[in-house]
Design a protein around this motif. Structure first.
Motif, PDB file in Angstrom:
ATOM      1  N   GLU A  23       9.075  10.243  -1.742  1.00 38.38           N
ATOM      2  CA  GLU A  23      10.092   9.384  -2.331  1.00 38.38           C
ATOM      3  C   GLU A  23       9.454   8.410  -3.315  1.00 38.38           C
ATOM      4  OE1 GLU A  23      13.247   9.705  -1.954  1.00 38.38           O
ATOM      5  OE2 GLU A  23      13.302  11.101  -0.253  1.00 38.38           O
ATOM      6  N   LEU A  24      10.232   8.029  -4.326  1.00 40.94           N
ATOM      7  CA  LEU A  24       9.800   6.976  -5.238  1.00 40.94           C
ATOM      8  C   LEU A  24       9.958   5.647  -4.514  1.00 40.94           C
ATOM      9  CD1 LEU A  24       8.939   5.894  -8.014  1.00 40.94           C
ATOM     10  CD2 LEU A  24      11.354   5.936  -8.686  1.00 40.94           C
ATOM     11  N   ALA A  25       8.839   5.001  -4.223  1.00 42.52           N
ATOM     12  CA  ALA A  25       8.870   3.762  -3.449  1.00 42.52           C
ATOM     13  C   ALA A  25       9.164   2.550  -4.315  1.00 42.52           C
ATOM     14  CB  ALA A  25       7.542   3.567  -2.722  1.00 42.52           C
ATOM     15  N   ALA A  26       8.619   2.542  -5.535  1.00 46.35           N
ATOM     16  CA  ALA A  26       8.815   1.371  -6.397  1.00 46.35           C
ATOM     17  C   ALA A  26       8.457   1.700  -7.832  1.00 46.35           C
ATOM     18  CB  ALA A  26       7.966   0.204  -5.909  1.00 46.35           C
ATOM     19  N   MET A  27       9.054   0.959  -8.753  1.00 52.74           N
ATOM     20  CA  MET A  27       8.677   1.012 -10.164  1.00 52.74           C
ATOM     21  C   MET A  27       8.540  -0.425 -10.642  1.00 52.74           C
ATOM     22  SD  MET A  27      10.422   2.826 -13.507  1.00 52.74           S
ATOM     23  CE  MET A  27      11.764   1.647 -13.652  1.00 52.74           C
ATOM     24  N   GLN A  28       7.318  -0.814 -10.948  1.00 53.37           N
ATOM     25  CA  GLN A  28       7.034  -2.189 -11.321  1.00 53.37           C
ATOM     26  C   GLN A  28       6.665  -2.278 -12.799  1.00 53.37           C
ATOM     27  OE1 GLN A  28       7.543  -4.628  -9.301  1.00 53.37           O
ATOM     28  NE2 GLN A  28       7.719  -3.548  -7.364  1.00 53.37           N
ATOM     29  N   SER A  29       7.240  -3.244 -13.495  1.00 56.14           N
ATOM     30  CA  SER A  29       6.889  -3.495 -14.893  1.00 56.14           C
ATOM     31  C   SER A  29       5.665  -4.399 -14.939  1.00 56.14           C
ATOM     32  CB  SER A  29       8.057  -4.157 -15.632  1.00 56.14           C
ATOM     33  OG  SER A  29       9.155  -3.283 -15.718  1.00 56.14           O
ATOM     34  N   MET A  30       4.591  -3.910 -15.563  1.00 56.98           N
ATOM     35  CA  MET A  30       3.348  -4.671 -15.678  1.00 56.98           C
ATOM     36  C   MET A  30       3.320  -5.321 -17.060  1.00 56.98           C
ATOM     37  SD  MET A  30       1.953  -3.804 -12.724  1.00 56.98           S
ATOM     38  CE  MET A  30       0.215  -4.204 -12.883  1.00 56.98           C
ATOM     39  N   CYS A  46       4.498  -3.652  -2.544  1.00 56.46           N
ATOM     40  CA  CYS A  46       5.385  -2.520  -2.259  1.00 56.46           C
ATOM     41  C   CYS A  46       5.309  -2.133  -0.782  1.00 56.46           C
ATOM     42  CB  CYS A  46       5.014  -1.333  -3.139  1.00 56.46           C
ATOM     43  SG  CYS A  46       5.942   0.179  -2.786  1.00 56.46           S
ATOM     44  N   LEU A  47       4.093  -2.050  -0.248  1.00 52.43           N
ATOM     45  CA  LEU A  47       3.920  -1.693   1.161  1.00 52.43           C
ATOM     46  C   LEU A  47       4.543  -2.746   2.075  1.00 52.43           C
ATOM     47  CD1 LEU A  47       0.256  -0.293   1.241  1.00 52.43           C
ATOM     48  CD2 LEU A  47       2.406   0.955   1.028  1.00 52.43           C
ATOM     49  N   ASP A  48       4.386  -4.014   1.704  1.00 52.35           N
ATOM     50  CA  ASP A  48       4.983  -5.093   2.504  1.00 52.35           C
ATOM     51  C   ASP A  48       6.505  -4.980   2.512  1.00 52.35           C
ATOM     52  OD1 ASP A  48       2.535  -6.122   3.146  1.00 52.35           O
ATOM     53  OD2 ASP A  48       2.563  -7.698   1.612  1.00 52.35           O
ATOM     54  N   THR A  49       7.071  -4.684   1.344  1.00 47.71           N
ATOM     55  CA  THR A  49       8.531  -4.562   1.238  1.00 47.71           C
ATOM     56  C   THR A  49       9.056  -3.420   2.103  1.00 47.71           C
ATOM     57  OG1 THR A  49       8.507  -5.426  -1.030  1.00 47.71           O
ATOM     58  CG2 THR A  49      10.449  -4.173  -0.358  1.00 47.71           C
ATOM     59  N   LEU A  50       8.301  -2.327   2.139  1.00 45.10           N
ATOM     60  CA  LEU A  50       8.726  -1.152   2.905  1.00 45.10           C
ATOM     61  C   LEU A  50       8.316  -1.222   4.373  1.00 45.10           C
ATOM     62  CD1 LEU A  50       7.829   1.646   0.320  1.00 45.10           C
ATOM     63  CD2 LEU A  50      10.086   0.689   0.799  1.00 45.10           C
ATOM     64  N   GLY A  51       7.520  -2.226   4.710  1.00 45.38           N
ATOM     65  CA  GLY A  51       7.070  -2.356   6.090  1.00 45.38           C
ATOM     66  C   GLY A  51       6.031  -1.324   6.480  1.00 45.38           C
ATOM     67  N   LEU A  52       5.245  -0.870   5.503  1.00 43.43           N
ATOM     68  CA  LEU A  52       4.209   0.131   5.766  1.00 43.43           C
ATOM     69  C   LEU A  52       2.862  -0.553   5.975  1.00 43.43           C
ATOM     70  CD1 LEU A  52       5.200   2.783   3.058  1.00 43.43           C
ATOM     71  CD2 LEU A  52       5.778   2.793   5.494  1.00 43.43           C
TER      72      LEU A  52
END
Length: 224
Positions: A23-30, A46-52
């Motif tokens: 799955e696409l977990a995140a798309m961040q603008s740098m 991203c991992l924190d947001t998903l609880g991974l």
């Protein structure tokens, strides 16, 4: 959006019932820098947001840019450091995306003598609004399959195959149009160059097809 690099983070894993998922977990603008530190910060968020958890990470696949591969401060090194802090014995498996080297193969085809002429033709038609309108009218009158000719950009390399194909299929109409404009393209009357153009069209079409196939979900190498 155009001035910002886009970081896409995918999660590939196995569910509790042993089904492979991606799955696409995140798309961040740098919008600022894109150093290894910047990238790992976004991955961590991203991992924190998903609880991974970091200790569940088994491997990482990247496209091979220096800010990812740097052995001292690259993304992969920093991700390994994160995992090592939790479990000194755990080693991540690093993989290289096979789409990237497949793209690089295009650079050894030596078809610049074809691409340069085709780009010149397209620019001649598209750079002037009047020329563009007139070629569109001509194509409509001839009821051709293509109703326009698209640009090619170095960044969106997949557009190269489409541009070559459209010029190949419209080469007679384009030559007639250019002659009427007093800008005849001698290569369009050269049998050897036309043969090279046909070869370039076929090769880039196969590469485009392979590239799209490589991006399919749930696809394994042995099934390709």
């Amino acid at each position: 959006m155009r001035a910002a690099a886009q970081l896409l983070i995918f999660v590939h894993g196995i569910t509790t019932d042993f089904k492979i998922m991606e799955e696409l977990a995140a798309m961040q603008s740098m919008k600022g820098t894109t150093t290894g530190h910047d990238l790992v910060t976004e991955v961590n968020a991203c991992l924190d947001t998903l609880g991974l958890k970091w200790d569940k990470l088994a491997g990482v696949t990247t496209d091979g840019y220096p800010n990812q591969m740097g052995k001292n401060v690259g993304l992969l090194k920093r991700m390994q450091d994160k995992v090592t802090e939790i479990d000194p014995e755990q080693k991540l498996v690093f993989l290289h995306c096979i789409i990237h080297p497949e793209v690089l193969c295009k650079s050894v085809l030596k078809i610049n003598h074809v691409v340069d002429v085709v780009a010149k033709i397209v620019n001649l038609i598209r750079a002037r609004a009047l020329n563009h309108r007139q070629i569109v009218v001509l194509l409509e009158e001839n009821e051709t399959e293509h109703c326009d000719i698209g640009y090619h950009t170095a960044v969106r390399w997949l557009s190269l195959g489409k541009m070559l194909k459209s010029v190949w299929e419209l080469r007679e109409e384009i030559q007639d149009f250019c002659v009427k404009k007093g800008n005849g393209i001698p290569q369009l009357s050269d049998a050897d160059w036309i043969a090279d153009l046909g070869f370039a069209v076929d090769v880039t079409a196969l590469m485009n097809k392979l590239n799209v196939k490589l991006q399919c979900k749930g696809l394994f190498v042995h099934k390709m």
